[in-house]
Design a protein around this motif. Structure first.
Motif, mmCIF file in Angstrom:
data_model
loop_
_atom_site.group_PDB
_atom_site.id
_atom_site.type_symbol
_atom_site.label_atom_id
_atom_site.label_comp_id
_atom_site.label_asym_id
_atom_site.label_seq_id
_atom_site.Cartn_x
_atom_site.Cartn_y
_atom_site.Cartn_z
ATOM 1 N N GLU A 33 9.775 -4.640 -3.822
ATOM 2 C CA GLU A 33 9.214 -3.546 -3.029
ATOM 3 C C GLU A 33 7.768 -3.855 -2.670
ATOM 4 O O GLU A 33 7.345 -3.643 -1.528
ATOM 5 C CB GLU A 33 9.289 -2.230 -3.798
ATOM 6 C CG GLU A 33 10.658 -1.619 -3.843
ATOM 7 C CD GLU A 33 10.693 -0.335 -4.658
ATOM 8 O OE1 GLU A 33 9.634 0.102 -5.182
ATOM 9 O OE2 GLU A 33 11.787 0.241 -4.772
ATOM 10 N N LYS A 34 7.003 -4.352 -3.627
ATOM 11 C CA LYS A 34 5.604 -4.686 -3.390
ATOM 12 C C LYS A 34 5.492 -5.796 -2.339
ATOM 13 O O LYS A 34 4.671 -5.728 -1.434
ATOM 14 C CB LYS A 34 4.941 -5.126 -4.691
ATOM 15 C CG LYS A 34 3.492 -5.491 -4.543
ATOM 16 C CD LYS A 34 2.900 -5.933 -5.877
ATOM 17 C CE LYS A 34 1.481 -6.405 -5.679
ATOM 18 N NZ LYS A 34 0.902 -6.944 -6.898
ATOM 19 N N ILE A 35 6.342 -6.812 -2.447
ATOM 20 C CA ILE A 35 6.308 -7.922 -1.496
ATOM 21 C C ILE A 35 6.627 -7.422 -0.091
ATOM 22 O O ILE A 35 5.966 -7.807 0.883
ATOM 23 C CB ILE A 35 7.296 -9.027 -1.930
ATOM 24 C CG1 ILE A 35 6.765 -9.726 -3.184
ATOM 25 C CG2 ILE A 35 7.522 -10.033 -0.801
ATOM 26 C CD1 ILE A 35 7.760 -10.680 -3.824
ATOM 27 N N TYR A 36 7.648 -6.568 0.048
ATOM 28 C CA TYR A 36 8.024 -6.069 1.366
ATOM 29 C C TYR A 36 6.949 -5.200 1.988
ATOM 30 O O TYR A 36 6.816 -5.155 3.204
ATOM 31 C CB TYR A 36 9.341 -5.296 1.296
ATOM 32 C CG TYR A 36 10.542 -6.177 1.085
ATOM 33 C CD1 TYR A 36 10.739 -7.329 1.833
ATOM 34 C CD2 TYR A 36 11.485 -5.861 0.117
ATOM 35 C CE1 TYR A 36 11.840 -8.141 1.628
ATOM 36 C CE2 TYR A 36 12.595 -6.669 -0.088
ATOM 37 C CZ TYR A 36 12.767 -7.803 0.677
ATOM 38 O OH TYR A 36 13.862 -8.602 0.475
ATOM 39 N N LYS A 37 6.148 -4.510 1.165
ATOM 40 C CA LYS A 37 5.095 -3.638 1.672
ATOM 41 C C LYS A 37 3.856 -4.408 2.118
ATOM 42 O O LYS A 37 3.107 -3.931 2.949
ATOM 43 C CB LYS A 37 4.689 -2.622 0.597
ATOM 44 C CG LYS A 37 5.731 -1.573 0.352
ATOM 45 C CD LYS A 37 5.282 -0.613 -0.739
ATOM 46 C CE LYS A 37 6.363 0.389 -1.063
ATOM 47 N NZ LYS A 37 5.972 1.268 -2.170
ATOM 48 N N GLU A 38 3.640 -5.584 1.562
ATOM 49 C CA GLU A 38 2.451 -6.352 1.896
ATOM 50 C C GLU A 38 2.534 -6.882 3.320
ATOM 51 O O GLU A 38 3.596 -7.236 3.813
ATOM 52 C CB GLU A 38 2.275 -7.531 0.932
ATOM 53 C CG GLU A 38 1.871 -7.126 -0.449
ATOM 54 C CD GLU A 38 1.672 -8.324 -1.370
ATOM 55 O OE1 GLU A 38 1.755 -9.466 -0.899
ATOM 56 O OE2 GLU A 38 1.435 -8.089 -2.560
ATOM 57 N N GLU A 39 1.391 -6.928 3.964
ATOM 58 C CA GLU A 39 1.319 -7.488 5.307
ATOM 59 C C GLU A 39 1.470 -8.999 5.232
ATOM 60 O O GLU A 39 0.954 -9.631 4.315
ATOM 61 C CB GLU A 39 -0.039 -7.149 5.935
ATOM 62 C CG GLU A 39 -0.206 -5.677 6.249
ATOM 63 C CD GLU A 39 0.719 -5.216 7.356
ATOM 64 O OE1 GLU A 39 0.896 -5.964 8.342
ATOM 65 O OE2 GLU A 39 1.283 -4.128 7.215
ATOM 66 N N PRO A 40 2.176 -9.571 6.204
ATOM 67 C CA PRO A 40 2.279 -11.032 6.211
ATOM 68 C C PRO A 40 0.904 -11.666 6.381
ATOM 69 O O PRO A 40 0.055 -11.145 7.096
ATOM 70 C CB PRO A 40 3.155 -11.342 7.412
ATOM 71 C CG PRO A 40 3.603 -10.043 7.960
ATOM 72 C CD PRO A 40 2.861 -8.949 7.276
ATOM 73 N N LYS A 41 0.702 -12.775 5.718
ATOM 74 C CA LYS A 41 -0.576 -13.468 5.799
ATOM 75 C C LYS A 41 -0.375 -14.755 6.577
ATOM 76 O O LYS A 41 0.592 -15.481 6.346
ATOM 77 C CB LYS A 41 -1.093 -13.783 4.396
ATOM 78 C CG LYS A 41 -1.349 -12.541 3.581
ATOM 79 C CD LYS A 41 -1.771 -12.885 2.179
ATOM 80 C CE LYS A 41 -1.934 -11.592 1.405
ATOM 81 N NZ LYS A 41 -1.309 -11.599 0.152
#
Length: 61
Positions: A33-41
């Motif tokens: 869930e945390k990974i999916y919420k993060e903006e792509p870098k």
């Protein structure tokens, strides 16, 4: 890494996942869930090649 070593490594991962507890599963769900919420870098790779770090620590380009 030889084919045999690769298969042994993958089997180890499968065995580990099969033995997950409910707490492990919940921790994994929260991480995803945390990974999916993060903006792509954006990552710049000046030479156009990627490096992969193998389980034995060797770097493959």
């Amino acid at each position: 890494m030889s084919k045999q070593e690769s298969l042994k490594f993958l089997q180890g991962l499968i065995d580990e996942v099969e033995n997950w507890t409910k707490e492990d599963i919940e921790r994994g769900r929260k991480l995803m869930e945390k990974i999916y919420k993060e903006e792509p870098k954006e990552v710049e790779n000046s030479d156009g090649y990627w490096e992969f770090i193998m389980p034995d620590g060797k770097v493959v380009k």
